[in-house]
Enzyme design. Structure first.
Site: not given
Ligand code: NAP
Length: 263
Positions: A140, A153
């Site tokens: 991130s 985080y």
């Molecule tokens: N969106 C942003 O603005 C942003 C910015 C910077 C970085 N990121 C990073 O991008 C990545 C994806 O996030 P996203 O934005 O796509 O969020 P999201 O829509 O909330 O997706 C998160 C994913 O992680 C999985 N997950 C959560 N806890 C888990 C666990 N204990 N075991 C296995 N899987 C788990 C969830 O699946 P289940 O609930 O089905 O397990 C879901 O598929 C993350 O690492 C996040 O930190 C996102």
């Protein structure tokens, strides 16, 4: 890495960036292993792919490191060796440090840090002996600077940089590529799924998140960076600039970031 036809294991494939990556990668005729906790949602994602028959669903809880070896063996049973691991699954936080219990900090680290490095340790030995493989880690922009209401985080993402930058150096001789991705605000469910001071779901689509760039745009930019074997890539809007401002002027960074709305 030329991704065409490669076997790619994606964590967090049930939502957001992981789902968007699966959809984009499927267009490349990749074999995909889709992992997350919710297998019903993963099955729905699989049906959205260009080649659903080239995808397999593998339930995985990133907090359960004792299951990783068995999950890795299962992942290889679908299409053979893993060419690319995408450490994407993660959770965010919406809580001030003085209010959040230590359990919240540990939970964030279990998923974001230990989940990612645990799976990486599974795939590394075979990638090293083949002298081929690519590991993608979704960090991130707050892996580069601190941010209010994101203490654990941000710390978990900083830790990923320490681990994977060191690994880049260790594995250069083995021809392994590692791409660290630093997204800014991407429009996904991350704020809905973020945990609050008590470890409960925040449950709110924060305005900052809603105004983020679309997940499919983010996925395309990640794939482009991986094809070029980039070691690090920033994806986002103005918020990504804060990383560069911090490098140029820490005082200016502090002035701006302490005034930004954290939601
Ligand atoms: N969106 C942003 O603005 C942003 C910015 C910077 C970085 N990121 C990073 O991008 C990545 C994806 O996030 P996203 O934005 O796509 O969020 P999201 O829509 O909330 O997706 C998160 C994913 O992680 C999985 N997950 C959560 N806890 C888990 C666990 N204990 N075991 C296995 N899987 C788990 C969830 O699946 P289940 O609930 O089905 O397990 C879901 O598929 C993350 O690492 C996040 O930190 C996102």
């Amino acid at each position: 890495m030329n991704l065409k036809g490669k076997t790619i294991w994606i964590t967090g494939a049930s939502s957001g960036i992981g789902e968007a990556l699966a959809i984009e990668l499927s267009k490349n005729e990749n074999n995909l292993i889709l992992s997350a906790r919710r297998t019903d949602v993963l099955s729905e994602v699989k049906e959205k792919l260009k080649y659903p028959e080239r995808a397999a669903v593998l339930q995985l809880d990133l907090t359960d490191s004792s299951s990783f070896l068995e999950k890795y063996e299962k992942a290889k049973s679908f299409f053979g060796s893993i060419d690319v691991l995408v450490n994407n699954g993660g959770i965010s936080q919406r809580a001030f440090a003085h209010e959040a219990s230590l359990d919240v900090d540990r939970k964030v680290f279990e998923v974001n840090y230990f989940g990612a490095i645990g799976l990486t340790k599974m795939v590394l030995p075979e990638m090293m002996s083949r002298k081929s493989g690519h590991i993608i880690v979704i960090s991130s922009v707050v892996g580069k600077f601190g941010f209010p209401m994101r203490t654990a985080y941000s710390a978990s993402k900083h830790a990923l940089h320490g681990f994977f930058e060191s690994l880049q150096l260790e594995q250069a001789k083995n021809n392994l590529n590692i791409t660290i991705v630093c997204p800014g605000r991407i429009k996904t469910n991350i704020s809905l799924n973020a945990i609050d001071k008590d470890g409960k779901k925040h449950g709110v689509m924060d305005p900052g998140q809603a105004g983020g760039i679309p997940a499919d745009v983010c996925a395309k930019r990640i794939i482009s960076a991986v094809k070029k074997n980039k070691r690090e890539v920033f994806i986002g809007g103005m918020e990504a600039l804060l990383a560069f401002i911090k490098r140029l002027s820490p005082a200016m960074f502090h002035f701006i970031a302490s005034r930004v709305n954290p939601t």
